[in-house]
Design a protein around this motif. Sequence first.
Motif, PDB file in Angstrom:
ATOM      1  N   ARG A 107      38.464  41.431  41.639  1.00 24.35           N
ATOM      2  CA  ARG A 107      39.248  40.937  40.507  1.00 24.35           C
ATOM      3  C   ARG A 107      39.969  42.110  39.966  1.00 24.35           C
ATOM      4  N   ASN A 108      41.137  41.834  39.279  1.00 27.46           N
ATOM      5  CA  ASN A 108      41.850  42.817  38.634  1.00 27.46           C
ATOM      6  C   ASN A 108      41.252  43.454  37.504  1.00 27.46           C
ATOM      7  N   LEU A 112      35.971  34.164  42.849  1.00 30.84           N
ATOM      8  CA  LEU A 112      36.026  35.600  42.526  1.00 30.84           C
ATOM      9  C   LEU A 112      36.589  35.491  41.255  1.00 30.84           C
ATOM     10  N   GLN A 113      37.526  34.858  40.570  1.00 34.35           N
ATOM     11  CA  GLN A 113      38.133  34.895  39.296  1.00 34.35           C
ATOM     12  C   GLN A 113      36.912  34.588  38.276  1.00 34.35           C
ATOM     13  N   SER A 114      36.077  33.492  38.678  1.00 29.70           N
ATOM     14  CA  SER A 114      35.054  33.382  37.876  1.00 29.70           C
ATOM     15  C   SER A 114      33.954  34.299  37.609  1.00 29.70           C
ATOM     16  N   LEU A 132      44.130  39.081  41.094  1.00 33.59           N
ATOM     17  CA  LEU A 132      43.315  39.580  41.929  1.00 33.59           C
ATOM     18  C   LEU A 132      43.954  40.926  42.509  1.00 33.59           C
ATOM     19  N   THR A 133      43.159  41.673  43.159  1.00 33.09           N
ATOM     20  CA  THR A 133      43.582  42.872  43.850  1.00 33.09           C
ATOM     21  C   THR A 133      43.437  42.977  45.212  1.00 33.09           C
ATOM     22  N   ILE A 134      44.264  43.109  46.157  1.00 34.83           N
ATOM     23  CA  ILE A 134      44.031  43.783  47.563  1.00 34.83           C
ATOM     24  C   ILE A 134      43.710  44.819  47.451  1.00 34.83           C
ATOM     25  N   MET A 149      33.180  40.463  45.287  1.00 37.95           N
ATOM     26  CA  MET A 149      34.226  40.730  46.338  1.00 37.95           C
ATOM     27  C   MET A 149      34.299  39.648  47.132  1.00 37.95           C
ATOM     28  N   LEU A 150      35.319  39.458  47.892  1.00 33.95           N
ATOM     29  CA  LEU A 150      35.998  38.662  48.588  1.00 33.95           C
ATOM     30  C   LEU A 150      36.052  39.300  50.151  1.00 33.95           C
ATOM     31  N   SER A 151      35.242  38.978  51.141  1.00 34.83           N
ATOM     32  CA  SER A 151      35.518  39.391  52.335  1.00 34.83           C
ATOM     33  C   SER A 151      35.431  38.459  53.328  1.00 34.83           C
TER      34      SER A 151
END
Length: 348
Positions: free
Chosen positions: A241-242, A102-104, A126-128, A109-111
């Motif tokens: 990501r933020n 996700l950072q790269s 990262l942002t939740i 999105m990550l689920s």
Amino acid sequence: MPGPPEERAMREWVKRLLAGAMLAGGLAAAAQAGTTLDAVRRNGVVSCGVSTGLAGMSQPDANGVWRGFDTDICRAVATAVFGDASKVRFVGTTTATRFTALQSGEIDMLSRTTALTVARDSQMGLTITVPHFFTGQGILVHKRLNITSAAQLDGATFCATLASEIERNLADWARQKNIRITTVPFDTPPSILAAFQAGRCDAISNDMINLSGNRAASPTPDELVLLPELVFKEPHGVLVRNGDPEWAALTRWAVFALIQAEEMGLTSANVGQIRATTQDPKIRRFLGLTENVGTGWGLPAAWAYEVVLQVGNYAEVFERGPGKVLGMERGPNRLWTEGGMLMSWLWQ
């Protein structure tokens, strides 16, 4: 009168410096205003990080089609953006690679089965965006050990997930219970299960989703026992990501659409008929009949309708995933009107 040449040159240099700073600031602000959504539209798919293979949550079927709760969350976002639930590229991630993917920018999105923690929200860029599955960390043991309570595990060896909060939670729990344990880390749920079945550890500790998947994947599930105690609470949800609040908000409301649909009694089977006949102002607003609540993201008025039509409501997503495959009860994943923790924000 103009000052000496040195003074005029200095003023000109300061003006250029300030202009450059203002331009850079404007470009930075623009870069943060929906860049992920723009990239997703250019790419034609939502790249979604899921687990490498966990029954009921994210796993390819015999035809290579990804199935499960987490994959349907991704499909809901794709439907909101494109009006097409198939516009998803699933990327299998492990506990060690999920955040770097996700950072790269490898994924949008990550689920997946990922605990929502303050460290992950504040220290990793990262942002939740929204919690969508409420569970807890439990313990799985062999029935032959005749263990019925976690208090009987003094001196036990645990197989746990590498690079996760599992080991820390176990250590905190053991100190609280005043018992001694040893943990052996592994990378994936299948490797944990293989080690557990080979006798390399006495117990597995993970979130109840993974443990239910481990038990279901075992050739002898009746020989494995889920203990009644929970080591720790563990809400899961979507991470992005933020720096892109527009994308974060869109993913949040795609999940809320699933929850709101269940609350309104809308399903993939009946939403078309209800949309054609309903006079309920709240339902008409939700389905895009009276106004477009997604204009800020450039979505069509009927985007939530398409999410329900193509993906279903939250109950449908849960039941065909962990409900049917893992035999999990909804528990806290019920609507707030039924004593659960699920609640959509206001649709207006």
